[in-house]
Design an enzyme around this catalytic site. Structure first.
Site, PDB file in Angstrom:
ATOM      1  N   CYS A  14       0.830  -1.209   0.000  1.00 23.30           N
ATOM      2  CA  CYS A  14       0.000   0.000   0.000  1.00 23.30           C
ATOM      3  C   CYS A  14       0.863   1.255   0.000  1.00 23.30           C
ATOM      4  O   CYS A  14       1.342   1.688   1.051  1.00 23.30           O
ATOM      5  CB  CYS A  14      -0.915  -0.025   1.217  1.00 23.30           C
ATOM      6  SG  CYS A  14      -1.932   1.444   1.366  1.00 23.30           S
ATOM      7  N   CYS A  38      -0.403   4.092   2.134  1.00 22.44           N
ATOM      8  CA  CYS A  38      -0.187   3.981   3.582  1.00 22.44           C
ATOM      9  C   CYS A  38       1.260   4.267   3.948  1.00 22.44           C
ATOM     10  O   CYS A  38       1.541   4.914   4.949  1.00 22.44           O
ATOM     11  CB  CYS A  38      -0.480   2.579   4.093  1.00 22.44           C
ATOM     12  SG  CYS A  38      -1.840   1.755   3.341  1.00 22.44           S
ATOM     13  N   ASP A  39       2.192   3.734   3.175  1.00 25.08           N
ATOM     14  CA  ASP A  39       3.586   3.696   3.620  1.00 25.08           C
ATOM     15  C   ASP A  39       4.543   4.567   2.816  1.00 25.08           C
ATOM     16  O   ASP A  39       5.713   4.703   3.195  1.00 25.08           O
ATOM     17  CB  ASP A  39       4.086   2.231   3.569  1.00 25.08           C
ATOM     18  CG  ASP A  39       3.247   1.321   4.454  1.00 25.08           C
ATOM     19  OD1 ASP A  39       2.748   1.815   5.473  1.00 25.08           O
ATOM     20  OD2 ASP A  39       3.101   0.138   4.113  1.00 25.08           O
TER      21      ASP A  39
END
Ligand code: NAP
Length: 311
Positions: free
Chosen positions: A136, A139-140
């Site tokens: 992701c 997200c990261d």
């Protein structure tokens, strides 16, 4: 084995589709029971900022958005439980679902089990997941400021993630197993003309290198034409090779397409079994957006309500 009271409707899954179905069902006094599954709130709970969900002009985090969905469903009386359905039997009515040894029965079922990111499947990927290997970018990506990252895949998701990562990373390398991308023309053009994005064509990751202490330090790449291997250093690797629908417990029970997505009737959420409906990513490999999933969750409850009125 314990058997609980029969329900009007059981909803399996708790992403935007399942919880929207629950809001509508609870407001229609159908007293829904929602089994939230292994990832309560669904895929949005592993994203950070959601900027395209209507009604949140300043954005909202995925987990916060899903908490609001749940709160809204509970406000009208939906019962939501953090349990994972392990088996279903739709051959007789009322339908049955099991949580381990506990059986529940219902006149109608709404399936909203969603989809999960596909992984490559090697040991080193599993070991370093969360330590440099991610599925992701949203997200990261933030953790890779001025770092070198890889994105594995050649579809629209991989191309989109590569472009997104250029906001942070100094270099983004796409690793694709063929010599042309599957993604759309406009995304291909954007990627290939981007100064920070480079491509390892005809390549797959054979091994992720590093430890949970050091984090990811590099990969072994394998040439898919010659079989030759080479080492490449990197700080992060994002797997973007598509998703698979969460339908394993329905195999052989309801009709799935060749990619194992649930088949719904045109302009409907009905499956091949009258009384069983499906909504969200488990039946949609095309749009896969929170807002489209929520819309189909609403449709599933309206379809279930009509079905219950008829019987
Ligand atoms: P996808 O189109 O199925 O692409 C998956 C990619 O991963 C393909 O390039 C495939 O290679 C590669 N791949 C699959 N298994 C692999 C493996 N084991 N090892 C190495 N590579 C592997 O999936 P997606 O990119 O997630 O897109 C899914 C759908 O959502 C598509 O219809 C897409 O257009 C849509 N989508 C749209 C947008 C947008 O419009 N903004 C954004 C994201 C997704 P091959 O090409 O060789 O098969």
């Amino acid at each position: 084995m314990t058997e609980t009271k029969k329900r009007n409707v059981i909803i399996i899954g708790s992403g935007p589709a399942g919880l929207t179905a629950a809001i509508y069902a609870a407001r229609a006094n159908m007293k829904p029971l929602v089994f939230e599954g292994n990832q309560p709130g669904g895929q949005l709970t592993i994203t950070t900022e959601v900027e395209n969900y209507p009604g949140f002009p300043k954005g909202i985090t995925g987990p916060e958005l899903m908490d609001l969905f749940r709160e809204q469903a509970q406000r009208f009386g939906a019962e939501t439980v953090f349990k994972n359905v392990t088996k279903v039997d739709f051959s007789n009515k009322p339908f049955k679902v099991w949580i381990g040894d506990d059986a529940y029965s219902s006149d109608s079922i709404i399936i909203a089990t969603g989809a999960s990111a596909r992984m490559l499947g090697m040991e080193s990927e599993k070991k370093l997941f969360g330590y440099g290997v991610s599925a992701c970018a949203t997200c990261d990506g933030f953790f890779y400021k001025e770092k070198k990252v890889l994105v594995i895949g050649g579809g629209d998701s991989a191309l989109e993630e590569a472009i997104f990562l250029t906001k942070f990373a100094s270099e983004v390398w796409l690793v694709h197993r063929r010599d042309e991308f599957r993604g759309s023309k406009i995304m291909r053009e954007r990627v290939l003309s981007h100064p920070k994005i480079h491509v390892h064509w005809n390549s797959v990751v054979d091994e992720f290198l590093g430890t949970t202490e050091s984090g990811l330090t590099g990969v072994i790449l394998k040439d898919t034409k010659t079989g030759e291997t080479r080492k490449d250093s990197c700080d992060g690797a994002f797997i973007a090779i598509g998703h698979r629908p969460n339908t394993s417990i329905f195999e052989g029970i309801i009709d799935l397409d060749d990619k194992k997505y649930i088949i719904t009737k045109p302009d409907s959420t009905a499956t091949n079994i009258p009384g069983v409906f499906a909504c969200g990513d488990v039946q949609d490999h095309k749009y896969r957006q929170a807002v489209t999933a929520a819309g189909s969750g609403c449709a599933a409850t309206i379809d279930a309500e009509h079905y219950l009125e008829e019987i």
